[in-house]
Design a protein around this motif. Sequence first.
Motif, PDB file in Angstrom:
ATOM      1  N   ILE A  92       0.837  -1.202   0.000  1.00  0.00           N
ATOM      2  CA  ILE A  92       0.000   0.000   0.000  1.00  0.00           C
ATOM      3  C   ILE A  92       0.874   1.254   0.000  1.00  0.00           C
ATOM      4  CG2 ILE A  92      -1.680   1.343   1.336  1.00  0.00           C
ATOM      5  CD1 ILE A  92      -2.818  -1.396   2.285  1.00  0.00           C
ATOM      6  N   VAL A  93       1.951   1.248   0.793  1.00  0.00           N
ATOM      7  CA  VAL A  93       2.878   2.382   0.831  1.00  0.00           C
ATOM      8  C   VAL A  93       3.505   2.598  -0.549  1.00  0.00           C
ATOM      9  CG1 VAL A  93       5.104   3.186   1.719  1.00  0.00           C
ATOM     10  CG2 VAL A  93       3.381   2.290   3.289  1.00  0.00           C
ATOM     11  N   GLU A  94       3.928   1.527  -1.194  1.00  0.00           N
ATOM     12  CA  GLU A  94       4.527   1.636  -2.526  1.00  0.00           C
ATOM     13  C   GLU A  94       3.529   2.212  -3.530  1.00  0.00           C
ATOM     14  OE1 GLU A  94       5.871  -2.314  -3.312  1.00  0.00           O
ATOM     15  OE2 GLU A  94       7.768  -2.066  -2.200  1.00  0.00           O
ATOM     16  N   THR A 151      -5.063  11.312   1.892  1.00  0.00           N
ATOM     17  CA  THR A 151      -5.778  11.133   0.622  1.00  0.00           C
ATOM     18  C   THR A 151      -5.070  10.139  -0.278  1.00  0.00           C
ATOM     19  OG1 THR A 151      -6.597  13.402   0.728  1.00  0.00           O
ATOM     20  CG2 THR A 151      -6.677  12.322  -1.413  1.00  0.00           C
ATOM     21  N   TYR A 152      -3.733  10.231  -0.328  1.00  0.00           N
ATOM     22  CA  TYR A 152      -2.966   9.310  -1.167  1.00  0.00           C
ATOM     23  C   TYR A 152      -3.053   7.881  -0.625  1.00  0.00           C
ATOM     24  CZ  TYR A 152      -0.981  13.363  -3.538  1.00  0.00           C
ATOM     25  OH  TYR A 152      -0.822  14.514  -4.266  1.00  0.00           O
ATOM     26  N   VAL A 153      -3.043   7.748   0.684  1.00  0.00           N
ATOM     27  CA  VAL A 153      -3.152   6.409   1.286  1.00  0.00           C
ATOM     28  C   VAL A 153      -4.536   5.823   0.993  1.00  0.00           C
ATOM     29  CG1 VAL A 153      -3.173   5.105   3.439  1.00  0.00           C
ATOM     30  CG2 VAL A 153      -1.446   6.871   3.078  1.00  0.00           C
ATOM     31  N   ILE A 157      -5.152   2.380  -0.959  1.00  0.00           N
ATOM     32  CA  ILE A 157      -5.895   1.257  -0.374  1.00  0.00           C
ATOM     33  C   ILE A 157      -6.998   0.798  -1.325  1.00  0.00           C
ATOM     34  CG2 ILE A 157      -7.512   0.618   1.476  1.00  0.00           C
ATOM     35  CD1 ILE A 157      -5.788   2.333   3.362  1.00  0.00           C
ATOM     36  N   ASP A 158      -7.695   1.739  -1.942  1.00  0.00           N
ATOM     37  CA  ASP A 158      -8.731   1.391  -2.918  1.00  0.00           C
ATOM     38  C   ASP A 158      -8.135   0.596  -4.084  1.00  0.00           C
ATOM     39  OD1 ASP A 158     -10.700   2.632  -1.448  1.00  0.00           O
ATOM     40  OD2 ASP A 158     -10.643   4.500  -2.592  1.00  0.00           O
TER      41      ASP A 158
END
Length: 280
Positions: A92-94, A151-153, A157-158
């Motif tokens: 998810i971080v990547e 927002t980016y996370v 995740i989506d």
Amino acid sequence: MLQIHFETEQQALRIKQIILQQNNSVKLISNIHYEHSDTISLAMEEQELTAMLHMMRRAFVTYIQKDVLSQWLQQIVQEKFFFTDQEESIQIVELAVSIMQEDKEKCRTFWDHIDQKMYHGLLSIFERKVSFSFPSFLFFRLRGMLDYLITYVETAIDEYKMEQDYQSFVHTLRSYMLSVPPKIEKLHLLHHHYFQFYNDCFKKIEREELTGFIDRRLFSDYPMYIDSNVLAPLISIAPKHLYIYSDEEDIPLVLTITRIFEERVSILSREMFDNNQIHL
């Protein structure tokens, strides 16, 4: 002598490494002293203040970009969205980092904002020549920046969940395809705007015949959308050898079919299909 106290020896060494990589001024570098396991000391004359400030600002911003950003994102993933699995968190971080990089304008604004906060924070410290804790400096100067990253996370995740659903979808269809005997040994699939099916003799399989191949269990036993025009008949036929003729290998449906059939599929050009028909 102004001292900067870091969280660990590794952090202090990392900052020092970045400073050495970014600067070739012997005079400025000579004013930096690695005092203790977690401390860097700066000795500077009044006329060197501005140059030293910019050198440290650049080093701190680079450190945040290359080391801290992923830690912040990891913190959001685990503490706000409760992903405890390490492998999931890393993926998810990547994804979040990749999404940030693609959003060039907002990403540039974000880093400009970080840069400005670094500059004004260090300016106040350098003018007063007071020692400080780097972790505390980051916490107080950059608090609120985590909210920007949420927002980016969320987007990451989506995308991660969609990819997981997609992989599950592919795995289910592949398992089904491998479990049934092939109804046609060799199947040719021509793609040009839409898909057309041909049997091993390159005779076109019409829609009515294709519909007759479809195993209705695909729709009743599997709680997912399965395309009835291409995927459903293709999976039901389960050919031992599948030849796809297309000049657009990267379209989603071709990629999905390739992942389902793997070793059974060959991708060829549309010209090859025409040549095969000529030689019949």
